[in-house]
Motif scaffolding. Structure first.
Motif, mmCIF file in Angstrom:
data_model
loop_
_atom_site.group_PDB
_atom_site.id
_atom_site.type_symbol
_atom_site.label_atom_id
_atom_site.label_comp_id
_atom_site.label_asym_id
_atom_site.label_seq_id
_atom_site.Cartn_x
_atom_site.Cartn_y
_atom_site.Cartn_z
ATOM 1 N N ALA A 53 0.842 -1.194 0.000
ATOM 2 C CA ALA A 53 0.000 0.000 0.000
ATOM 3 C C ALA A 53 0.875 1.242 0.000
ATOM 4 O O ALA A 53 0.634 2.191 -0.754
ATOM 5 C CB ALA A 53 -0.921 -0.004 1.214
ATOM 6 N N ALA A 113 3.764 1.596 -1.249
ATOM 7 C CA ALA A 113 4.324 1.783 -2.592
ATOM 8 C C ALA A 113 3.281 2.401 -3.523
ATOM 9 O O ALA A 113 3.584 3.340 -4.265
ATOM 10 C CB ALA A 113 4.817 0.446 -3.149
ATOM 11 N N THR A 114 2.048 1.896 -3.496
ATOM 12 C CA THR A 114 1.026 2.473 -4.382
ATOM 13 C C THR A 114 0.768 3.929 -4.011
ATOM 14 O O THR A 114 0.403 4.732 -4.860
ATOM 15 C CB THR A 114 -0.315 1.715 -4.321
ATOM 16 O OG1 THR A 114 -0.891 1.863 -3.025
ATOM 17 C CG2 THR A 114 -0.158 0.255 -4.642
ATOM 18 N N LEU A 115 0.972 4.287 -2.743
ATOM 19 C CA LEU A 115 0.715 5.659 -2.312
ATOM 20 C C LEU A 115 1.881 6.588 -2.624
ATOM 21 O O LEU A 115 1.831 7.770 -2.308
ATOM 22 C CB LEU A 115 0.412 5.682 -0.814
ATOM 23 C CG LEU A 115 -0.884 4.965 -0.419
ATOM 24 C CD1 LEU A 115 -0.987 4.808 1.081
ATOM 25 C CD2 LEU A 115 -2.095 5.699 -0.961
#
Lengths: 371, 262
Positions: free
Chosen positions: B161, B163-165
């Motif tokens: 999460a 990383a996606t943020l």
């Protein structure tokens, strides 16, 4: 064979915002994603639907860059992102476990992506407040994540994934673990968010009702392959193959041979039962084919005399389900009992019945379109 | 809690555990000039004697230094190693895990002998650091297991999460992974600290007369009738142990509270 995508007419003119072509991901000899082509249009709410292990989450993880792909290409707004690391893809993602940071407050969770982007302090406070407003959760910024209810946590996860205005929002079954009421509430929330803000959403679920209710288009997956893409209604009424028919709703799939004679096209079962159908495109006479007959399209009547039209059978199971009564009818010449949903349900177990249906409600697909 | 047998055996275990603790604590507040058990009167004399005894006080200081050195060495070596063992797939990963356990399982006297041979060869005897290095090597797995179990219960989706943020690897580690395994790091640190300040066997082989640690000094002074300050030192150890156990259990429950498996 993958069916031709059936585009939603009003969106078809727009160029794709996001494109997968020939994407392959393999684990050993097994292809978790098996040559998938897919185009997502701007502002679309697209759902990948399939049983667990069908590869739908794997596709989402490949889009996010959490796993690499072994073949094909992946473009976002025309840019090939295959070698772009996750943190630079500017994608929002909500995980099934939500993955809220447990050691941070709600505010810090939502501020996290803004801080990673080194936004000014004042902007961060304003935008966090704004995004909490969007998910209708004002005044909880200082709470810790574990103090929130399940529904509030869902909304915080959505707020965190949207606060930096990503072009693409990925939902990896975030509603999967919720009870029915909360799930329906969150589905409406997602539809509302999608209407209010400029975002393209790819949702993953194994819940066919959720897929059809939420989505502009649905892609059905099985065993790493994209079976069919279309609106929920098209998938339901005109499935491209046996799998899609069987997976959506309650269908009777009856295998046999297509015959075209004076009475029109029909599927004849090996046992000799005859089911009048409207076949998919051009299935030639004599080809092995599957008739697809929705449980709710079958009319059931107690025969007045032996000359009544339709297939004769006997009720072997009657289950009261509330809004409908579910029947199973043993029909000579058809191996599996036919499933019938009746709104009235006045016919008792064990009764002899005759089954009829409008021919245009019965679809047929050639057998090798199963993929 | 039914059945007289279970109750009796539980009472017996409670008693067994209590005996050394009770004797040490009671002796550490005895009033007489010489240690007797049970004491004739109660006072804080042993602790005053401890403060007044330069030799014991210096030994206590050295043991604390050893404790901090062991903590520093264990953190530097143990935290990255634990993360690598849990998160990365590499050759001999499983074998390496077993190898780490060997450090704990080897009898201390054997390890101590090896350290003696090594540090004598290096001409390093007479300093405190060889003792700290030895203690770190045999106790490192305690810290690693503690960190590893924290990491196991940390949802790997948290890092994804992050990383996606938009978080890079280093940011993800600093802001998500590290706070997530902090309970494990803290409890592991406490454990190796206590093991460091109380270690005996390795210290016994590696000490010289100028660098006696507290356990060695206590041992040395107990050849005659035990002086009261030894009882006070033992009392301090028990108090430290109680503190650590309380901290560990509360850390454990905090950890389970935050990172319970779904």
């Amino acid at each position: 064979m993958t069916a031709q995508p059936r585009p939603v007419p009003e969106a078809s003119a727009q160029p794709a915002i996001f494109r997968l072509s020939g994407v392959v991901k393999s684990y050993g000899p097994h292809n978790a994603i098996d040559h998938v082509d897919l185009e997502i249009r701007p502002r679309e709410l697209f759902t990948l639907l399939g049983p667990s292990g069908s590869g739908k989450s794997t596709i989402l993880r490949a889009i996010a860059g959490l796993i690499g792909i072994d073949g094909g290409s992946l473009t976002i707004e025309g840019r090939d992102v295959r070698n772009v690391p996750t943190h630079q893809r500017n994608i929002g993602m909500v995980f099934q476990s939500l993955a809220l940071f447990p050691h941070m407050s709600v505010f810090d969770n939502i501020a996290f992506p803004l801080r990673m982007r080194r936004e000014p302090q004042g902007d961060i406070a304003r935008r966090v407040a704004q995004s909490l407003d969007i998910v209708r959760l004002p005044k909880i910024a200082e709470r810790r994540v574990h103090e929130l209810s399940g529904g509030q946590q869902q909304r915080v996860a959505l707020a965190r994934a949207l606060v930096y205005n990503p072009k693409l929002l990925l939902l990896d079954e975030p509603l999967g673990a919720l009870d029915k009421r909360l799930r329906e509430e969150m589905q409406l929330e997602i539809v509302r968010l999608h209407r209010e803000i400029d975002v393209t959403i790819i949702n993953v679920t194994h819940d066919q009702v959720e897929a059809m209710v939420l989505s502009d288009r649905v892609g059905v997956m099985s065993d790493g392959k994209l079976m069919q893409v279309g609106s929920g209604e098209v998938l339901y009424r005109r499935p491209a193959n046996r799998f899609v028919a069987d997976f959506l709703g309650r269908a009777n799939v009856v295998d046999g041979t297509l015959r075209i004679d004076g009475a029109g096209p029909a599927v004849i079962t090996p046992g000799g039962a005859r089911i009048a159908v409207t076949p998919e495109r051009q299935i030639p006479d004599g080809r092995r084919a599957t008739a697809i007959l929705r449980a709710e399209d079958i009319e059931m009547a107690v025969p007045g005399d032996s000359g009544s039209p339709g297939l004769g059978g006997e009720v072997t199971l009657r289950l009261f389900e509330g809004e409908a009564v579910y029947y199973e009818i043993a029909v000579p010449g058809i191996g599996r009992p036919l499933r019938v949903a009746s709104r009235t349900g006045e016919i008792p177990n064990g009764a002899k019945v005759r089954l009829t249906w409008p021919r245009d409600k019965v679809w047929a697909v050639a057998e090798d379109s199963d993929g | 809690m039914r059945g007289p047998v279970i109750r009796l055996s539980l009472a017996f275990v409670i008693l067994l555990v209590a005996v050394p603790l009770a004797i040490v604590l009671v002796a550490s507040v005895s009033g007489g000039e010489r240690l007797t058990f049970p004491p004739e009167s109660l006072s804080l004399n042993p602790y005053r004697a401890l403060v007044g005894n330069d030799e014991i006080r210096a030994a206590l200081g050295r043991s604390l230094i050893v404790g901090f050195q062991v903590v520093a060495l264990s953190l530097i070596a143990g935290v990255p190693a634990a993360i690598a063992l849990v998160r990365f797939r590499f050759r001999f990963r499983f074998g390496l895990g077993i190898y780490m356990i060997l450090g704990v399982a080897t009898p201390l006297i054997a390890s101590a002998f090896a350290f003696l041979a090594l540090f004598t060869q290096m001409g390093a005897l007479g300093a405190l650091w060889p003792i700290s290095v030895g203690i770190t090597i045999v106790n490192l797995p305690f810290l690693m297991f503690s960190v590893a179990s924290s990491l196991f219960s940390l949802d790997p989706r948290l890092e994804e999460a992050a990383a996606t943020l938009g978080a890079e690897g280093v940011q993800t580690f600093l802001f998500v992974t590290l706070p997530g395994i902090m309970p494990g790091i803290l409890s592991g640190t406490l454990m190796v600290f206590v093991l460091g300040i109380s270690e005996f066997v390795i210290s016994l082989l590696l000490f010289t007369i100028n660098i006696q640690t507290l356990p060695i000094a206590m041992f040395a002074s107990m050849r005659g009738p035990p002086p009261p300050e030894v009882a006070a030192a033992a009392g301090l150890y028990v108090l430290a142990a109680v503190l650590v156990v309380i901290t560990l259990t509360s850390l454990k429950s905090t950890e389970q509270f935050f990172y319970r498996a779904d």
